[in-house]
Design a protein around this motif. Structure first.
Motif, PDB file in Angstrom:
ATOM      1  N   ALA A 362       0.896  -1.286   0.124  1.00 34.64           N
ATOM      2  CA  ALA A 362      -0.001   0.121   0.211  1.00 34.64           C
ATOM      3  C   ALA A 362       0.901   1.254  -0.084  1.00 34.64           C
ATOM      4  N   ARG A 363       1.924   1.175   0.737  1.00 29.80           N
ATOM      5  CA  ARG A 363       2.800   2.549   0.866  1.00 29.80           C
ATOM      6  C   ARG A 363       3.550   2.708  -0.412  1.00 29.80           C
ATOM      7  N   ALA A 364       4.042   1.493  -0.898  1.00 33.06           N
ATOM      8  CA  ALA A 364       5.046   1.650  -2.234  1.00 33.06           C
ATOM      9  C   ALA A 364       3.918   2.162  -3.453  1.00 33.06           C
ATOM     10  N   GLY A 365       2.751   1.623  -3.372  1.00 34.70           N
ATOM     11  CA  GLY A 365       1.738   2.122  -4.412  1.00 34.70           C
ATOM     12  C   GLY A 365       1.310   3.357  -4.386  1.00 34.70           C
ATOM     13  N   ALA A 366       1.148   3.907  -3.076  1.00 39.63           N
ATOM     14  CA  ALA A 366       0.600   5.362  -3.041  1.00 39.63           C
ATOM     15  C   ALA A 366       1.749   6.331  -3.391  1.00 39.63           C
ATOM     16  N   ALA A 367       3.029   6.038  -3.139  1.00 44.68           N
ATOM     17  CA  ALA A 367       4.189   6.760  -3.613  1.00 44.68           C
ATOM     18  C   ALA A 367       4.210   6.662  -5.132  1.00 44.68           C
ATOM     19  N   ALA A 368       3.736   5.559  -5.773  1.00 44.54           N
ATOM     20  CA  ALA A 368       4.134   5.447  -7.346  1.00 44.54           C
ATOM     21  C   ALA A 368       2.757   6.162  -7.917  1.00 44.54           C
TER      22      ALA A 368
END
Length: 454
Positions: A362-368
């Motif tokens: 979830a965190r990596a997707g939000a950044a991307a």
């Protein structure tokens, strides 16, 4: 000036940025973001019915491909591959009118919400579907996401060539093609009006469809927003790049652009060790799409090693064969178990695998996707997935065990509610507009399958 509170949501158990907490109230401001997190059940708070997770982020979707899900299962012999599947997909796109596409996109985004994805990155390339203009089809994606109620980062695709060496587009690729000036103008127009739950980036499709030497001009014309790119998905793609340019795809990319944290590279399945190390140093997110990569026989990216090297990994539904976040995460982990012959690969000692997977992705997707989501903390949007704690496979468990069971013993009725910016968009596991669109989607599927009554 302090934000005006519009909503209070009490969570008996909630996965916050620093781990699971009991008895917490989320106070939301007028735009649906979290203004404060306070202990206890505050006055007038609405009690959420089960354990609360941050909404999952779907980093890579082709929403139109939901149409062919399950309809490519007839064997074509030893040559059956991504490339033969792609021809079937092109055929399906050619059947869609603009209204068909609008309906299918709304349906797909609703299904993704039901599956626990509250924000989606839409890698959109059927720009002239049904004879429309690129602005019209982009508008249909945005309208469909608004109708469903999900967060969206729209990624209009620059599709310029039909293969390495600047080969011309094939006949079925013609509706995807855009000149450099066209894609820059489209993205500028969309970015100027985007707001609320919606963001806009850009997606050079791949290094076979966009020559890496042309990327600096694209980035100069579009200096802000996420940049997503398919890369090294298939061995044949790597071989073609070696033949035309004398180097591998990631190496070819890095020769021509400075990849940074704006970038999300999709798949990267067949990147070399040196290429993966370089990408981790660039802070690029790798978008892994486990169910699509399994369906197409792509192979397995070495996720554990990439994370150990400081890299970040997000998940995407890609072809939307599967629209469940839990199933995508389960296969992400299982693929690594099969590759390494170990268990609980993508978590540290003493950690719970479900919690670790959910938070990392979830965190990596939000950044991307440049979205204020991915965790439940002050300033983030209140995108929530509420599990049904009365489900026989979840009831009576500690929250860590519930999330492990949700991911690895998943059943479609384990989600009770989904909220985006605090607003309930899924209740009792279903989106309220599902019944309205079901018949029209069924008709599209019958048409594709050749079973429409005459």
């Amino acid at each position: 000036m302090a934000a005006r509170m519009t909503q209070r949501l009490h969570c008996s158990r909630v996965l916050l940025a620093d781990g699971w907490r009991d008895d917490v109230t989320l106070e939301l401001d007028t735009d649906g973001s979290i203004a404060s997190i306070r202990a206890g059940c505050l006055e007038d708070a609405e009690r959420l019915p089960g354990p609360v997770l941050p909404g999952m982020v779907n980093v890579h979707s082709h929403i139109h491909q939901r149409l062919i899900a399950g309809l490519t299962g007839r064997g074509a012999g030893p040559e059956d591959s991504f490339w033969s599947w792609r021809e079937r997909m092109y055929e399906a796109v050619g059947l869609l009118s603009g209204e068909d596409f609008r309906t299918l996109a709304a349906w797909g985004f609703m299904e993704l919400l039901e599956g626990g994805y509250t924000t989606t990155g839409e890698f959109h390339y059927p720009h002239r579907l049904g004879g429309q203009s690129p602005m019209e089809t982009a508008g249909q994606v945005l309208e469909a996401a608004e109708r469903a109620g999900c967060g969206l980062t729209l990624l209009p695709v620059w599709y310029r060539h039909g293969g390495f060496g600047r080969q011309p587009l094939g006949e079925r690729q013609q509706p995807f093609g855009m000149a450099l000036e066209e894609i820059i103008s489209l993205v500028e127009s969309l970015q100027s009006t985007a707001g609320g739950l919606q963001r806009v980036g850009v997606a050079p499709h791949s290094l076979r469809a966009v020559d890496a030497r042309d990327l600096p001009a694209l980035l100069e014309g579009i200096p802000a927003g996420p940049v997503h790119l398919h890369i090294s998905e298939q061995p044949a793609e790597v071989e073609a790049c070696l033949q035309h340019h004398g180097c591998r795809p990631v190496e070819w990319l890095l020769r021509h652009v400075d990849v940074d944290d704006r970038w999300c590279l999709i798949h990267a399945t067949h990147a070399s060790n040196d290429e993966r190390h370089a990408l981790a140093e660039c802070s690029a997110v790798i978008g892994i799409c486990p169910t699509t990569e399994a369906d197409l026989g792509d192979g397995l990216f070495p996720v554990r090693e990439y994370l150990d090297g400081g890299g970040r990994v997000a998940v995407g539904s890609d072809s939307n064969l599967v629209t469940s976040a839990a199933e995508e995460l389960r296969l992400l982990e299982w693929g690594q178990r099969l590759r390494l012959q170990q268990r609980n690969v993508l978590c540290g000692a003493g950690e719970h695998i479900g919690t670790s997977l959910w938070q990392q992705a979830a965190r990596a997707g939000a950044a991307a996707l440049d979205q204020p989501v991915g965790e439940l903390s002050e300033g983030c949007r209140a995108d929530l997935v509420v599990l049904d704690e009365s489900h026989p496979m979840l009831t009576g468990l500690q929250p860590e065990d519930m999330l492990d069971s949700f991911v690895f013993a998943h059943a479609g009725d384990m989600i009770d509610e989904v909220r985006v910016a605090g607003r309930r968009v899924v209740a009792a596991g279903r989106h309220p507009a599902r019944s309205e669109l079901a018949g029209r989607v069924a008709e599209l599927r019958r048409r594709l399958a050749g079973t429409t009554p005459s």
